[in-house]
Write an enzyme that holds these catalytic residues in place. Structure first.
Site, PDB file in Angstrom:
ATOM      1  N   ARG A 263      11.586 -35.771   5.283  1.00  0.00           N
ATOM      2  CA  ARG A 263      10.775 -36.506   6.498  1.00  0.00           C
ATOM      3  C   ARG A 263      10.511 -35.288   7.380  1.00  0.00           C
ATOM      4  O   ARG A 263      11.422 -34.874   8.185  1.00  0.00           O
ATOM      5  CB  ARG A 263      11.741 -37.285   6.817  1.00  0.00           C
ATOM      6  N   GLU A 291       1.813 -37.226   8.718  1.00  0.00           N
ATOM      7  CA  GLU A 291       1.261 -37.112   8.341  1.00  0.00           C
ATOM      8  C   GLU A 291      -0.328 -36.791   8.013  1.00  0.00           C
ATOM      9  O   GLU A 291      -0.631 -38.352   8.182  1.00  0.00           O
ATOM     10  CB  GLU A 291       1.861 -36.919   7.150  1.00  0.00           C
ATOM     11  N   HIS A 310       3.044 -33.792   0.832  1.00  0.00           N
ATOM     12  CA  HIS A 310       3.876 -34.024   0.356  1.00  0.00           C
ATOM     13  C   HIS A 310       3.733 -34.314  -0.684  1.00  0.00           C
ATOM     14  O   HIS A 310       3.808 -35.498  -1.599  1.00  0.00           O
ATOM     15  CB  HIS A 310       3.589 -35.916   1.092  1.00  0.00           C
TER      16      HIS A 310
END
Length: 352
Positions: A263, A291, A310
């Site tokens: 993360r 993000e 991601h």
């Protein structure tokens, strides 16, 4: 102490709470049609129907509480996934015989409620299936970065051919793994195929368990100072928020490869950008906070950063691994065996 004093006194793995003797179960799949079709292929649905009657959510988008309540009517087992909301008392009261929730995703926090625990309903997730993909991505980052392929590929496209002075083999190095959960432990397993020293920092893993995994337990500062590669696999918790701060980043060796597939919140990004600006480290970041990062973020222009959107977990064909994990745990439940992805109430405070 466990909350919910009126929880049914059910042994964790008792065959008495599964369905034997040819009894068919009623399975409710709550996720919207698009999500279901991404994760569950026709052969997975066919396998689920071998266990009993399957109710599908054929609507688009995420299910509302009312829709979830309707789908859950009379269910013995519920399957949730990304986009499903909390299984509230209102939803659960329509399924008085519900005994198991299989979450076809990672963290169960979006769907878990106190009502689930009070009713003695067991919960399982697919974190291990997702963790394998994350670990495999981290392994890819490790090899390609040590080989300096990013720079060499860019130079070759521009007409060059070398030099190869920055290339390192995955041999005789020290690999630091921060977090020994599903993803971190699988990364350790993958790295054991190489002749490297593996250090593990995880306050919840003791020395014996680390040794069984094939790693040496280490304190975080020791790991940072010794490692040629540092791969982060910790959940996003208050305790891990910006744990990679200015002081800890400064401890890392010159030319260390920092990999974050966990993360973005675990890294102080301003401090990392400043450290990378010195040209001392190399970073592979699959996650950021937020993000996506802003268009003018330093990570988008620094030459010693690889930024991916991601993708470390399952995003395409790897999603089928999640469906397989769900079916495995359903089979285990029906046969009275331990569930591989079981989550218990007392674990919730340390889970992502």
């Amino acid at each position: 102490m466990r909350r919910g004093g009126n929880r049914r006194d059910i042994p964790l793995y008792s065959p008495s709470v599964s369905f034997r003797g040819g009894i068919r179960v009623k399975i409710a799949m709550l996720q919207g049609k698009e999500t279901r079709e991404k994760v569950f292929r026709p052969e997975h649905l066919a396998r689920l129907r071998e266990f009993g009657d399957v109710t599908l959510n054929e609507e688009s988008g995420n299910p509302t509480e009312e829709r979830a309540r309707s789908l859950m009517a009379g269910a013995d087992v519920a399957i949730t996934s990304w986009g499903c909301g909390p299984l509230t008392e209102k939803v659960l009261e329509n399924a008085p015989n519900l005994k198991l929730v299989l979450h076809a995703a990672g963290t169960v926090k979006p769907i878990v409620t106190d009502a689930l625990w009070r009713r003695g309903i067991r919960v399982s997730n697919a974190t291990e299936a997702l963790g394998k993909g994350v670990a495999e991505t981290a392994l890819g980052f490790t090899i390609v970065s040590l080989k300096d392929m990013w720079r060499l590929s860019r130079g070759t496209r521009e007409g060059g051919w070398g030099p190869v002075s920055g290339v390192r083999e995955v041999y005789g190095l020290t690999i630091g793994v921060v977090g020994g959960g599903r993803a971190g432990s699988h990364y350790v397993k993958l790295m054991r195929q190489f002749d490297v020293r593996i250090l593990l920092y995880d306050p919840f893993v003791d020395e014996n368990r680390a040794r069984e995994m094939g790693a040496e337990k280490a304190e975080l500062e020791e790991l940072l100072r010794a490692s040629d590669v540092v791969s982060i696999h910790v959940p996003s918790l208050p305790e891990t928020y910006r744990m990679f701060d200015e002081a800890r980043l400064a401890m890392m060796k010159d030319d260390c490869v920092l990999i974050n597939t966990a993360r973005g919140s675990v890294i102080d990004e301003a401090a990392l950008a400043a450290e990378l600006g010195k040209g001392r480290l190399f970073a592979c970041l699959d996650v950021t906070d937020p993000e996506p990062p802003p268009p003018d973020h330093p990570f988008r222009r620094l030459p010693n950063v690889i930024l991916t959107p991601h993708i470390a977990g399952a995003v395409n064909n790897g999603l089928a691994r999640i469906a397989h994990a769900v079916i495995q745990d359903l089979t285990a439940f029906i046969e009275g065996r331990p569930l591989n992805g079981e989550v218990r109430e007392e674990q919730m405070h340390v889970l992502a």
